[in-house]
Design a protein around this motif. Structure first.
Motif, PDB file in Angstrom:
ATOM      1  N   THR A  42       0.774  -1.128  -0.076  1.00 20.99           N
ATOM      2  CA  THR A  42      -0.130   0.087   0.210  1.00 20.99           C
ATOM      3  C   THR A  42       0.838   1.057   0.150  1.00 20.99           C
ATOM      4  N   PHE A  43       2.186   1.203   0.289  1.00 22.91           N
ATOM      5  CA  PHE A  43       2.996   2.216   0.451  1.00 22.91           C
ATOM      6  C   PHE A  43       4.156   2.327  -0.300  1.00 22.91           C
ATOM      7  N   SER A  44       3.550   1.629  -1.595  1.00 23.46           N
ATOM      8  CA  SER A  44       4.685   1.613  -2.764  1.00 23.46           C
ATOM      9  C   SER A  44       4.512   2.768  -3.813  1.00 23.46           C
ATOM     10  N   THR A  45       3.352   3.413  -3.981  1.00 18.77           N
ATOM     11  CA  THR A  45       3.287   4.331  -4.757  1.00 18.77           C
ATOM     12  C   THR A  45       3.104   5.764  -3.888  1.00 18.77           C
ATOM     13  N   GLU A  47       0.562   7.762  -3.721  1.00 22.89           N
ATOM     14  CA  GLU A  47      -0.603   7.921  -2.836  1.00 22.89           C
ATOM     15  C   GLU A  47      -0.789   6.445  -2.328  1.00 22.89           C
ATOM     16  N   ARG A  48      -1.341   6.230  -1.198  1.00 22.52           N
ATOM     17  CA  ARG A  48      -1.411   5.057  -0.614  1.00 22.52           C
ATOM     18  C   ARG A  48      -2.556   4.186  -1.381  1.00 22.52           C
ATOM     19  N   LYS A  49      -2.229   3.113  -1.520  1.00 25.42           N
ATOM     20  CA  LYS A  49      -3.239   2.087  -2.462  1.00 25.42           C
ATOM     21  C   LYS A  49      -4.064   1.440  -1.260  1.00 25.42           C
ATOM     22  N   ARG A  50      -5.323   1.628  -1.644  1.00 26.24           N
ATOM     23  CA  ARG A  50      -6.246   0.779  -1.239  1.00 26.24           C
ATOM     24  C   ARG A  50      -6.208  -0.560  -1.103  1.00 26.24           C
ATOM     25  N   PRO A  52      -4.004  -3.741  -2.191  1.00 24.71           N
ATOM     26  CA  PRO A  52      -2.932  -3.978  -2.577  1.00 24.71           C
ATOM     27  C   PRO A  52      -2.753  -5.391  -3.517  1.00 24.71           C
ATOM     28  N   GLN A  91       8.513  -0.747  -3.357  1.00 25.25           N
ATOM     29  CA  GLN A  91       8.710   0.704  -3.926  1.00 25.25           C
ATOM     30  C   GLN A  91       8.616   0.825  -5.290  1.00 25.25           C
TER      31      GLN A  91
END
Lengths: 207, 201
Positions: A42-45, A47-50, A52, A91
């Motif tokens: 979720t933290f890879s982009t 904006e936080r992804k809802r 995964p 990431q």
């Protein structure tokens, strides 16, 4: 079951661990079934992804990875078994497919699964009359044509070639060559690293 | 040439001279089909032998025939228990219907990763199958010799049997931790203290 091959790849652009698990779910009578799953943290982009995993992009990526590795792994040697490849992006900064393929190649190698060749991948694009290799996220988001190429370097065979957006056929050759050259450079690097690893591992085991 | 001292349990310490090792990676062209025949870890294409694993190149020269070219990984490939193989396992949990075990050895080869196996109630012994009580036959922690009868279903549990003379519990410990030996199907005797008498298993 514990995974057989595991690789954590820190890369300046995209970092991802890849896992291989062997299981005995009998699927095809004459060859192994290759199952790939792609998920991004979720933290890879930016904006936080809802979600995964399970969304359309992850499924498509999993399918592409499966096509790539079915071309490279010698599946006839393991009938009635399943090879699971799990890739997770920590990431993402462009070129995630290429990073996944490169990481998964090393994981498959580490697991001892026989392969025809390394699979080295790279993305390429075309901006202002110049072919660019290994696009970053900003370059991808700019909207130009992007090509993803997965290559088997020793034989020069293409495992997967994918492009969205439109590109004039006159430019295709250049873009393709840029991606292929970058993939070959990746192969040179992986070659060195794998040989060193094999040498160190066999010295450690005293064999 | 590289020499290395190695300890062999039967022969003691000896110096073994090893020839220079060549390491190869998948996709590396090893040799022509006329110079060798493909072994494990290789494949052929267009009249050449290529490596399919990352490891050491081995050439076994046979008398008369072409040398067999193979690539060995530094770690041995996982030995899988096959149907009919005798395996050594340790009981992990018991149930009234079956006992779950961890398979540790296949034959005399230890496994790097243990597999899971199941010994069903009807596979514990060959006679009087319906009168078997798992609680009286196995206890968690027992070492059992068993034979593989099936690779199992999608849950990847091997099906094992102990219904033969040479199979069954080989090492067990009583409640107080003393090693016990087998007297009959469900009676055991504690090893080193015969004056304590027999204890029902």
């Amino acid at each position: 079951m514990k995974p057989y091959g595991f690789l954590a790849v820190p890369r300046c652009d995209s970092a991802l661990p890849a896992k291989i698990r062997g299981s005995r779910a009998r699927a095809l009578p004459d060859r192994a079934l290759v199952n790939c799953q792609y998920s991004s943290a979720t933290f890879s982009t930016g904006e936080r992804k809802r979600r995964p995993h399970g969304d359309r992009k992850s499924c498509e990526m999993g399918l592409q990875l499966r096509q790539t590795f079915e071309a490279a792994i010698l599946t006839q040697l393991h009938p009635r078994s399943q090879i699971d490849i799990y890739v997770q992006v920590l990431q993402a900064d462009g070129g995630t497919y290429a990073a996944c393929v490169n990481a998964a190649t090393l994981a498959v190698l580490d697991a001892g699964i026989p392969m025809r060749d390394f699979v080295c991948a790279c993305s390429a694009g075309f901006v202002d009359g110049t072919a660019l290799a290994d696009l970053s996220h900003v370059e991808e988001a700019a909207g130009g044509p992007q090509l993803a190429l997965a290559l088997l370097p020793a034989s020069g065979q293409i495992a997967l070639l994918e492009m969205d957006a439109r590109l004039h056929e006159d430019h295709l050759e250049r873009v393709l060559e840029a991606a292929a050259q970058a993939a070959r450079d990746v192969h040179t690097l992986l070659d060195l690293v794998v040989r060193q690893h094999v040498r160190e591992a066999s010295i450690l085991l005293g064999d | 040439m590289r020499s290395r001292l190695r300890f062999h349990p039967d022969f003691g310490t000896a110096a073994i001279m090893a020839p220079p090792v060549r390491y190869c990676i998948p996709g590396e062209r090893l040799c022509n089909l006329e110079e060798g025949s493909p072994g494990s870890g290789t494949y052929t294409r267009h009249g050449y032998i290529f490596s399919s694993l990352a490891g050491c190149l081995m050439k076994s020269s046979e008398n008369g025939a072409l040398p067999v070219v193979s690539v060995m990984r530094e770690t041995e490939s996982q030995l899988l228990p096959d149907v009919g193989a005798i395996v050594t396992c340790k009981v992990s949990s018991i149930n009234s219907r079956f006992a779950k075990v961890h398979i540790l050895y296949v034959g005399s080869t230890p496994l790097k990763n243990s597999f899971r196996g199941t010994i069903r109630k009807e596979d514990v012994r060959a006679t009087e199958k319906d009168k078997v009580e798992i609680y009286k036959s196995f206890r968690p922690g027992d070492i059992v010799l068993a034979k593989v009868i099936s690779l199992g279903d999608a849950q990847s549990n091997y099906l094992l049997t102990t219904a033969e003379n040479e199979l069954g519990v080989v090492v067990a410990h009583s409640e107080s931790g003393v090693q016990i030996s087998q007297l009959s199907w469900c009676l055991r005797r504690r090893g080193f203290m015969p004056q304590r008498g027999r204890e029902p298993r």
